[in-house]
Write an enzyme that holds these catalytic residues in place. Structure first.
Site, PDB file in Angstrom:
ATOM      1  N   GLU A  97       0.908  -1.163   0.068  1.00 17.60           N
ATOM      2  CA  GLU A  97      -0.180   0.001  -0.052  1.00 17.60           C
ATOM      3  C   GLU A  97       0.822   1.328  -0.192  1.00 17.60           C
ATOM      4  O   GLU A  97       0.511   2.172   0.685  1.00 17.60           O
ATOM      5  CB  GLU A  97      -1.070  -0.094   1.300  1.00 17.60           C
ATOM      6  CG  GLU A  97      -2.232  -0.980   1.127  1.00 17.60           C
ATOM      7  CD  GLU A  97      -2.670  -1.077  -0.213  1.00 17.60           C
ATOM      8  OE1 GLU A  97      -2.854   0.083  -0.811  1.00 17.60           O
ATOM      9  OE2 GLU A  97      -3.223  -2.129  -0.402  1.00 17.60           O
TER      10      GLU A  97
HETATM   11  C1  LIG Z   1       3.214  -9.815   0.300  1.00 19.06           C
HETATM   12  C2  LIG Z   1       2.576  -8.524  -1.009  1.00 19.06           C
HETATM   13  C3  LIG Z   1       1.528  -8.280  -1.027  1.00 19.06           C
HETATM   14  C4  LIG Z   1       1.193  -7.407  -2.067  1.00 19.06           C
HETATM   15  N1  LIG Z   1      -0.243  -7.042  -2.331  1.00 19.06           N
HETATM   16  C5  LIG Z   1      -0.241  -6.377  -3.317  1.00 19.06           C
HETATM   17  C6  LIG Z   1      -1.615  -6.175  -4.152  1.00 19.06           C
HETATM   18  O1  LIG Z   1      -2.764  -7.055  -3.621  1.00 19.06           O
HETATM   19  N2  LIG Z   1      -1.667  -5.446  -5.143  1.00 19.06           N
HETATM   20  C7  LIG Z   1      -0.747  -4.856  -5.602  1.00 19.06           C
HETATM   21  O2  LIG Z   1      -0.834  -4.073  -6.861  1.00 19.06           O
HETATM   22  N3  LIG Z   1       0.689  -4.708  -5.157  1.00 19.06           N
HETATM   23  C8  LIG Z   1       0.878  -5.745  -3.998  1.00 19.06           C
HETATM   24  N4  LIG Z   1       1.959  -5.524  -3.636  1.00 19.06           N
HETATM   25  C9  LIG Z   1       2.891  -4.752  -4.108  1.00 19.06           C
HETATM   26  C10 LIG Z   1       3.356  -3.510  -3.127  1.00 19.06           C
HETATM   27  O3  LIG Z   1       2.200  -2.633  -2.962  1.00 19.06           O
HETATM   28  C11 LIG Z   1       4.713  -2.852  -3.663  1.00 19.06           C
HETATM   29  O4  LIG Z   1       5.797  -4.130  -3.630  1.00 19.06           O
HETATM   30  C12 LIG Z   1       4.938  -1.745  -2.937  1.00 19.06           C
HETATM   31  O5  LIG Z   1       4.332  -0.569  -3.524  1.00 19.06           O
HETATM   32  C13 LIG Z   1       6.520  -1.194  -3.574  1.00 19.06           C
HETATM   33  O6  LIG Z   1       6.805  -1.270  -4.752  1.00 19.06           O
HETATM   34  P1  LIG Z   1       7.718  -2.093  -5.364  1.00 19.06           P
HETATM   35  O7  LIG Z   1       8.131  -3.386  -4.708  1.00 19.06           O
HETATM   36  O8  LIG Z   1       7.998  -2.134  -6.864  1.00 19.06           O
HETATM   37  O9  LIG Z   1       9.188  -1.202  -4.866  1.00 19.06           O
HETATM   38  P2  LIG Z   1       9.629   0.166  -5.854  1.00 19.06           P
HETATM   39  O10 LIG Z   1       8.630   1.186  -6.213  1.00 19.06           O
HETATM   40  O11 LIG Z   1      10.717  -0.223  -6.436  1.00 19.06           O
HETATM   41  O12 LIG Z   1      10.227   0.695  -4.577  1.00 19.06           O
HETATM   42  C14 LIG Z   1      11.426   0.407  -3.772  1.00 19.06           C
HETATM   43  C15 LIG Z   1      11.975   1.200  -2.670  1.00 19.06           C
HETATM   44  O13 LIG Z   1      12.167   2.472  -3.351  1.00 19.06           O
HETATM   45  C16 LIG Z   1      11.380   3.651  -2.303  1.00 19.06           C
HETATM   46  N5  LIG Z   1      11.174   4.569  -3.503  1.00 19.06           N
HETATM   47  C17 LIG Z   1      10.294   4.400  -4.669  1.00 19.06           C
HETATM   48  N6  LIG Z   1      10.259   5.465  -5.175  1.00 19.06           N
HETATM   49  C18 LIG Z   1      10.579   6.475  -4.347  1.00 19.06           C
HETATM   50  C19 LIG Z   1      10.598   7.926  -4.400  1.00 19.06           C
HETATM   51  N7  LIG Z   1      10.388   8.498  -5.348  1.00 19.06           N
HETATM   52  N8  LIG Z   1      11.378   8.584  -3.363  1.00 19.06           N
HETATM   53  C20 LIG Z   1      11.782   7.794  -2.212  1.00 19.06           C
HETATM   54  N9  LIG Z   1      11.600   6.561  -2.151  1.00 19.06           N
HETATM   55  C21 LIG Z   1      11.330   5.740  -3.022  1.00 19.06           C
HETATM   56  C22 LIG Z   1      10.160   2.910  -2.006  1.00 19.06           C
HETATM   57  O14 LIG Z   1       9.910   3.310  -0.548  1.00 19.06           O
HETATM   58  C23 LIG Z   1      11.025   1.370  -1.588  1.00 19.06           C
HETATM   59  O15 LIG Z   1      11.539   1.468  -0.204  1.00 19.06           O
HETATM   60  C24 LIG Z   1       2.166  -6.584  -2.450  1.00 19.06           C
HETATM   61  C25 LIG Z   1       3.673  -6.701  -1.972  1.00 19.06           C
HETATM   62  C26 LIG Z   1       3.918  -7.763  -1.425  1.00 19.06           C
HETATM   63  C27 LIG Z   1       5.289  -7.982  -1.009  1.00 19.06           C
END
Ligand SMILES: Cc1cc2nc3c(=O)[nH]c(=O)nc-3n(C[C@H](O)[C@H](O)[C@H](O)COP(=O)(O)OP(=O)(O)OC[C@H]3O[C@@H](n4cnc5c(N)ncnc54)[C@H](O)[C@@H]3O)c2cc1C
Length: 591
Positions: free
Chosen positions: A435
Site C-alpha cells: 500500500e
Molecule cells: C506480500 C505482498 C503483497 C502485496 N499485495 C499487493 C496487491 O494486492 N496488489 C498490488 O497491486 N500490489 C501488491 N503488493 C505490491 C506492493 O504494493 C509493492 O511492492 C510496493 O508498493 C512497492 O513497490 P515495489 O516493490 O515495486 O518497490 P519500488 O517501487 O521499486 O520501491 C523500492 C523502494 O524505493 C522506495 N522509493 C520508490 N520511489 C521512491 C521515491 N520517489 N522517493 C523515495 N523513495 C522511493 C520505496 O519506498 C521502496 O522502499 C504486494 C507486495 C507484497 C510483498
C-alpha cells in the site's frame, strides 16, 4: 501456541468514554450505545479466539499451494471463511441496498482489528474484497453495482487490487498492462501483475479483480491509466457464472510472512474486462480503495502488535529468571518472573502505550471517515487525508518494532518457531511495504499533504492540538500530558516551517527529513490521543466509576508515552533541521 483475547474493554473505553459516539450526531452513531457495541465486539472476539486465532500458526506453517492452476488455502481456512460469512461479519459496514448491515465504518474498524489480531493473513481475503467493494460502490454504474456488490458483500465472491507489475510498484506511470476496446463496450486486458494479495484461492465461487491498465489515447504516465473489472469467471446477464476468463495464476510468491494469504503473479492474456469509473481516470478510482486500504494497513501494524503483546505479557508473568533487584518477589519459586525486571517493564510499557495510542488514532480516523461520508464534512475529509500517511507509515513501522519487542521478551524462545512469536514479526513486516512503502508515505505527507488546499488541513490540525492543550489549562493532573504535547506540537510546527523556508530552494532539504517528519507527527498524534484518553479516564474516576484500576492504568500508561516517547520529537526535529547536507553528501558512486 499464541492465544488471543479481544481487548473489548479498551475498545469500549474508546468508543464510549473518549469518542462518546452516541453524542456525536454522526448518522448511525445513535445506535452505538454501550450495550450494543459491547455485544458486537464480544461476539467478534469469540469468533477471533475460537476460530481464527487457532488457524494463524496453521496458515503460517502450511501456506497456500498452487495445484493444476488452482490455489489451495491452508487446512481449516474454508470452514473458517464459511463461518465468517454465516455470521454476517463480511457485511458489517456495507450498504444495506446490497445486503450489508449498514453499520458505521468505525464499527467495521473495531471488529476488523479483532480479526486482524487473530489472523492477519486470513483476514486479508475479506479485507481486499471490502476495498474492491468500496471502489465499485463509489465508481460503478448501477448495473455494475447490482451485478457485483451483493455477492461481494456476502463474500460469495471476493476481490483483489492489481496495480503492481514486475518493473513498477511505486511509479505506476511505467505500467505496461494494456486494455484494448472492443465493439461490445468491453476491453481485452493483457499484461502481468505481480504480488497480488488473495489473487486466487478456493474460498469463493468467483474473484473480481480490479486491474489498472492503459487504454489507448490516455497519454503518458499515470494520466493514461484506467481501472477495469475483470472477473475470474464471466458473469452472465442473470447473475450466474459463465466461462472462465483469460486470467491465470503464474505462481504463488514464496515470502517472509502472511503465508496463509496467497500472493500471486497474475497473467492477463486478453481477459475480458469492463471499465470502472471514467476512462483514463483509473488512479482516482483506485485511490478510493487505496485510502481505505492504507488505513487498514495502519490498523494491521498495531493489531498484530496487540496479539504479540498479549502473549509477551503472559510469558513475562510465567517465565522465571533472576531475582528482582529490590528484593525477592517470588520466595516460593527458584526465581522471580521476568515481569519484575525494569527492562522487561520498559519493553512491555513501550508495547502497551503504543498499541493503545495507535488504536485511539485509528478509531478517531475511522470516525473522521464516517463524518466525511455520512455528513459530508469537508474538514473531516481534509483531516483524514492528512493523517492517512501517518496512520499507515508510523503505525506500521512501530507495529513491527513492537512485534520484535514482544519477541524479545521470549529471548531465544522468541526466535525459534515453536512459540509462534516470530510469526508476528514476520507478518507485521509487510505492512511497512505494501500500500505504498513507508518512505513513499512520508513523501506523500511532506510533498503533498502538508500543502494540500493551501495548508488548510495541517493548520486545522495544529489548531486542534492547541485547543486540546488550552482546554486543560490549570488542570494540574493533566500537566504531564499537556506540557509534552505543547512542546512536541511546537517541534512539529518548527519542522513544517523548516520545509517551507528551505524546501522551495532545495527540495532535497525537505525530502531528506520527510521520514523523520512522519514519525514526529505520529508521536504528536499519539500524544494528542493520550491526552484525550487521560482526560476521559479522569472524568470517569471523578464520576465514581467502579473499575478504578482500569482508569488509573490508562492514565499511567499515557504518562509513560508522554514522558518516554514524546522526547523523540526533539531528535526528529534536530535531524530535519540538518537538511540534505549530510544525507546527500556522497556521490552515488561512493556507495
Ligand atoms: C506480500 C505482498 C503483497 C502485496 N499485495 C499487493 C496487491 O494486492 N496488489 C498490488 O497491486 N500490489 C501488491 N503488493 C505490491 C506492493 O504494493 C509493492 O511492492 C510496493 O508498493 C512497492 O513497490 P515495489 O516493490 O515495486 O518497490 P519500488 O517501487 O521499486 O520501491 C523500492 C523502494 O524505493 C522506495 N522509493 C520508490 N520511489 C521512491 C521515491 N520517489 N522517493 C523515495 N523513495 C522511493 C520505496 O519506498 C521502496 O522502499 C504486494 C507486495 C507484497 C510483498
Amino acid at each position: 501456541m499464541p492465544a488471543y483475547t479481544a481487548p473489548v474493554k479498551d475498545m469500549q473505553f474508546l468508543l464510549q468514554d473518549v469518542l462518546n459516539v452516541t453524542a456525536t450526531g454522526v448518522p448511525g452513531y445513535e445506535d452505538l450505545d454501550a450495550g450494543f457495541t459491547a455485544a458486537v465486539l464480544e461476539e467478534a472476539g469469540k469468533v477471533a479466539s475460537d476460530v481464527l486465532a487457532p488457524l494463524n500458526a496453521v496458515g503460517d506453517r502450511i501456506g497456500c499451494v498452487l495445484e493444476n492452476g488452482v490455489v489451495r488455502t491452508p487446512d481449516g481456512f474454508k470452514a473458517a471463511f464459511a463461518a465468517m460469512k454465516k455470521g454476517g461479519w463480511t457485511a458489517l459496514d456495507c450498504d444495506p441496498d446490497y445486503g450489508g448491515q449498514g453499520l458505521p465504518y468505525l464499527m467495521g474498524t473495531a471488529v476488523g482489528e479483532i480479526f486482524v489480531s487473530a489472523n492477519m493473513a486470513f483476514n486479508m481475503y475479506q479485507g481486499l474484497t471490502h476495498g474492491a467493494y468500496s471502489a465499485i460502490h463509489a465508481h460503478g454504474t448501477e448495473a455494475q453495482k447490482a451485478m457485483y456488490l451483493p455477492k461481494m458483500v456476502s463474500c460469495d465472491w471476493t476481490g483483489t487490487m492489481n496495480l503492481t507489475e514486475p518493473h513498477c510498484g511505486t511509479d505506476l506511470g511505467l505500467m505496461r498492462t494494456k486494455a484494448e476496446p472492443q465493439t461490445d463496450g468491453s476491453y481485452l486486458i493483457t499484461g502481468q501483475k505481480i504480488f497480488i494479495s488473495a489473487g486466487d484461492h478456493d474460498l469463493a465461487e468467483n474473484i473480481i479483480h480490479l486491474v489498472l491498465a492503459k487504454a489507448p489515447g490516455g497519454g503518458e504516465g499515470t494520466k493514461g491509466v484506467s481501472l477495469f473489472i475483470v472477473p475470474k469467471f464471466l458473469v452472465q446477464e442473470d447473475g450466474s457464472l459463465g466461462a472462465r476468463n483469460a486470467v491465470s495464476v503464474g505462481k504463488i510468491e514464496d515470502k517472509m510472512g502472511i503465508h496463509g494469504n496467497a500472493t500471486c503473479v497474475m497473467n492477463y492474456d486478453g481477459a475480458k474486462g469492463w471499465l470502472l469509473g471514467d476512462l483514463h481516470k483509473g488512479m482516482r478510482a483506485m485511490f478510493t480503495m487505496m485510502n481505505e486500504a492504507r488505513l487498514g494497513v495502519g490498523l494491521q501494524g498495531y493489531a498484530v502488535a496487540e496479539a504479540a503483546y498479549q502473549n509477551a505479557v503472559a510469558y513475562a508473568k510465567d517465565r522465571l529468571q533472576g531475582r528482582a533487584v529490590t528484593g525477592v518477589a517470588n520466595p516460593a519459586g527458584p526465581a522471580d518472573p521476568l515481569i519484575v525486571h525494569p527492562d522487561i517493564r520498559r519493553n512491555l510499557m513501550e508495547q502497551k502505550s503504543f498499541v493503545e495510542g495507535a488504536r485511539a488514532l485509528t478509531f478517531w480516523g475511522a470516525q473522521l471517515i464516517d463524518r466525511s461520508v455520512r455528513q459530508g464534512d469537508a474538514a473531516a475529509e481534509g483531516l483524514i487525508s492528512l493523517l492517512t500517511p501517518v496512520i499507515k507509515g508510523f503505525q506500521t513501522d512501530k507495529g513491527f518494532e513492537m512485534a520484535v519487542q514482544a519477541q524479545q521478551i521470549y529471548g531465544g524462545h522468541g526466535y525459534i518457531e515453536e512459540q509462534g512469536m516470530s510469526q508476528f514479526a514476520r507478518d507485521a513486516r509487510i505492512a511497512m511495504i505494501y500500500e505504498g512503502a513507508n518512505g513513499v508515505q512520508a513523501l506523500d505527507l511532506v510533498g503533498r499533504k502538508l500543502a494540500q488546499d493551501g495548508g488548510k488541513h495541517v493548520m486545522a490540525f495544529f489548531e486542534m492540538v492547541k485547543a486540546e492543550c488550552k482546554a486543560h489549562d490549570g488542570d494540574a493532573r493533566m500537566a504531564g500530558f499537556v506540557e509534552p504535547l505543547k512542546q512536541a506540537s511546537k517541534q512539529l510546527q518548527a519542522a513544517g516551517m523548516f520545509f517551507m523556508q528551505n524546501g522551495m530552494k532545495n527540495p532535497n532539504a525537505a525530502l531528506s527529513g520527510s521520514y523523520d517528519f512522519m514519525h514526529l507527527m505520529g508521536h504528536v498524534c499519539l500524544g494528542l490521543m493520550w491526552t484525550r484518553m487521560a482526560k476521559a479516564a479522569y472524568l470517569a474516576l471523578d464520576a465514581g466509576a467502579s473499575d478504578t484500576g482500569f482508569y488509573e492504568t490508562k492514565i499511567a500508561t499515557g504518562r509513560y508515552y508522554m514522558a518516554r516517547q514524546l522526547p523523540a520529537c526533539g531528535m526528529h526535529l534536530a535531524r530535519i533541521e540538518t537538511g540534505a547536507d549530510t544525507v546527500m553528501a556522497l556521490a552515488a558512486e561512493a556507495f
